[in-house]
Design a protein around this motif. Sequence first.
Motif, short mmCIF file in Angstrom:
data_model
loop_
_atom_site.label_atom_id
_atom_site.label_comp_id
_atom_site.label_asym_id
_atom_site.label_seq_id
_atom_site.Cartn_x
_atom_site.Cartn_y
_atom_site.Cartn_z
N GLU A 1 -112.18 -10.55 -40.52
CA GLU A 1 -110.97 -10.03 -41.30
C GLU A 1 -110.75 -10.01 -42.73
OE1 GLU A 1 -108.46 -13.97 -41.08
OE2 GLU A 1 -109.03 -13.81 -38.69
N TYR B 1 -115.14 -2.84 -43.06
CA TYR B 1 -115.76 -3.61 -41.55
C TYR B 1 -116.92 -2.99 -41.18
CZ TYR B 1 -113.43 -0.73 -37.52
OH TYR B 1 -113.55 -0.07 -37.30
N GLU C 1 -115.63 -4.76 -30.14
CA GLU C 1 -114.04 -4.71 -29.12
C GLU C 1 -112.70 -3.92 -30.47
OE1 GLU C 1 -110.95 -8.13 -28.44
OE2 GLU C 1 -112.55 -8.99 -28.11
N LEU C 2 -113.12 -3.79 -30.99
CA LEU C 2 -111.92 -2.93 -32.23
C LEU C 2 -111.78 -1.59 -32.00
CD1 LEU C 2 -109.72 -2.73 -34.36
CD2 LEU C 2 -111.04 -2.85 -35.83
N GLU C 3 -113.31 -1.27 -31.54
CA GLU C 3 -113.45 0.38 -31.23
C GLU C 3 -113.66 1.06 -30.07
OE1 GLU C 3 -117.03 0.56 -33.75
OE2 GLU C 3 -116.02 1.10 -35.63
N MET D 1 -111.42 -6.05 -42.32
CA MET D 1 -110.11 -5.77 -41.45
C MET D 1 -109.52 -5.64 -43.00
SD MET D 1 -110.94 -4.91 -38.32
CE MET D 1 -108.90 -3.95 -38.15
#
Length: 122
Positions: free
Chosen positions: A16, A24, A104-106, A19
Motif C-alpha cells: 500500500e 511498489y 496480482e496487480l500486474e 501504491m
Amino acid sequence: MIISAVAKRYAKAIFEIGMEEGTYRELLEEIQDFCDTLDENREVKDAIESSVFNAREKRDVLDALLGRKSYREATNRFLRLVFEKKRIPFIRQILDGFKALVEELEGIERVAVTVPKPLSET
C-alpha cells in the motif's frame, strides 16, 4: 508458498505504501536485495536475529547494513519497523507476500508445468 498472517499484514502494508508513492516495484526490488544480502551474509543475519546480542547491538548491525545500501526512505523505515517489531525472521515470507500482491496487480500468474518426459533445449 505458505505465508503467515503476520507476514501478510506487513506485505500488504508495504504494498500500500508503494501504491501510494507509485514506487511498489522499486520497494519490491529493494526488499528483495535486503533478503538476498541476508542470505549471502550469514553472519549479518545471525547477528540481527540472535538472542546473544542485545537490541542496541542488533540495531547497530541493521543501521550499518542500511547505511551501505541506497534504499529509498520508505524501504529503510519499513525494514526498521520490521526489525523493531521482531519480525525480521519473517522477512522472506513478507517479501513473498509482497511479490504476490505486485504480480496480482500486474496480471502475472505463476504456473507449474508437468511433462511426461524432459523437454529438449531446441
